[in-house]
Design a protein around this motif. Sequence first.
Motif, PDB file in Angstrom:
ATOM      1  N   UNK A 148      17.865  14.460   3.845  1.00  0.00           N
ATOM      2  CA  UNK A 148      16.825  14.928   2.945  1.00  0.00           C
ATOM      3  C   UNK A 148      15.503  14.295   3.356  1.00  0.00           C
ATOM      4  N   UNK A 149      14.467  15.108   3.382  1.00  0.00           N
ATOM      5  CA  UNK A 149      13.144  14.592   3.715  1.00  0.00           C
ATOM      6  C   UNK A 149      12.423  14.224   2.425  1.00  0.00           C
ATOM      7  N   UNK A 150      12.025  12.973   2.360  1.00  0.00           N
ATOM      8  CA  UNK A 150      11.341  12.494   1.168  1.00  0.00           C
ATOM      9  C   UNK A 150       9.869  12.305   1.468  1.00  0.00           C
ATOM     10  N   UNK A 151       9.051  12.669   0.519  1.00  0.00           N
ATOM     11  CA  UNK A 151       7.622  12.401   0.628  1.00  0.00           C
ATOM     12  C   UNK A 151       7.230  11.485  -0.524  1.00  0.00           C
ATOM     13  N   UNK A 152       6.916  10.253  -0.176  1.00  0.00           N
ATOM     14  CA  UNK A 152       6.560   9.266  -1.193  1.00  0.00           C
ATOM     15  C   UNK A 152       5.044   9.131  -1.249  1.00  0.00           C
ATOM     16  N   UNK A 153       4.513   9.274  -2.422  1.00  0.00           N
ATOM     17  CA  UNK A 153       3.068   9.091  -2.614  1.00  0.00           C
ATOM     18  C   UNK A 153       2.842   7.828  -3.427  1.00  0.00           C
ATOM     19  N   UNK A 154       1.974   6.978  -2.916  1.00  0.00           N
ATOM     20  CA  UNK A 154       1.734   5.718  -3.603  1.00  0.00           C
ATOM     21  C   UNK A 154       0.307   5.267  -3.341  1.00  0.00           C
ATOM     22  N   UNK A 155      -0.068   4.221  -4.005  1.00  0.00           N
ATOM     23  CA  UNK A 155      -1.410   3.674  -3.844  1.00  0.00           C
ATOM     24  C   UNK A 155      -1.312   2.311  -3.178  1.00  0.00           C
ATOM     25  N   UNK A 156      -2.128   2.102  -2.166  1.00  0.00           N
ATOM     26  CA  UNK A 156      -2.094   0.840  -1.442  1.00  0.00           C
ATOM     27  C   UNK A 156      -2.444  -0.312  -2.372  1.00  0.00           C
ATOM     28  N   UNK A 157      -1.683  -1.383  -2.305  1.00  0.00           N
ATOM     29  CA  UNK A 157      -1.963  -2.543  -3.148  1.00  0.00           C
ATOM     30  C   UNK A 157      -3.115  -3.374  -2.593  1.00  0.00           C
ATOM     31  N   UNK A 158      -3.511  -3.088  -1.362  1.00  0.00           N
ATOM     32  CA  UNK A 158      -4.591  -3.863  -0.761  1.00  0.00           C
ATOM     33  C   UNK A 158      -5.955  -3.236  -1.004  1.00  0.00           C
ATOM     34  N   UNK A 159      -6.113  -1.971  -0.614  1.00  0.00           N
ATOM     35  CA  UNK A 159      -7.419  -1.334  -0.680  1.00  0.00           C
ATOM     36  C   UNK A 159      -7.467  -0.222  -1.720  1.00  0.00           C
ATOM     37  N   UNK A 160      -6.326   0.132  -2.298  1.00  0.00           N
ATOM     38  CA  UNK A 160      -6.324   1.134  -3.358  1.00  0.00           C
ATOM     39  C   UNK A 160      -6.361   2.563  -2.857  1.00  0.00           C
TER      40      UNK A 160
END
Length: 77
Positions: free
Chosen positions: A4-16
Amino acid sequence: MLSQLLCLKYTCTGCGDPLDAMLQAEGQGIAENSGAAINMPCPCCGVKNQIVFTTDGEIHSVWRAREYGRIPEPSVN
Ligand SMILES: [Zn+2]
């Protein structure tokens, strides 16, 4: 084999910055919907983000990964 191909979207904890990571999930973990964690370095600021997710593509938490090998050297003086 299950894949299964997963696409994870998140926000960088360093630069946002908003980031996304494509990864291939394989094996029994998909069927069991078990949790997993990966470390993804940010292409902008280089901070490693540890992403905890389940194989249905849901992100549970993102935090700054521990960095080893950056121990400041003791002063000779
Ligand atoms: Zn960043």
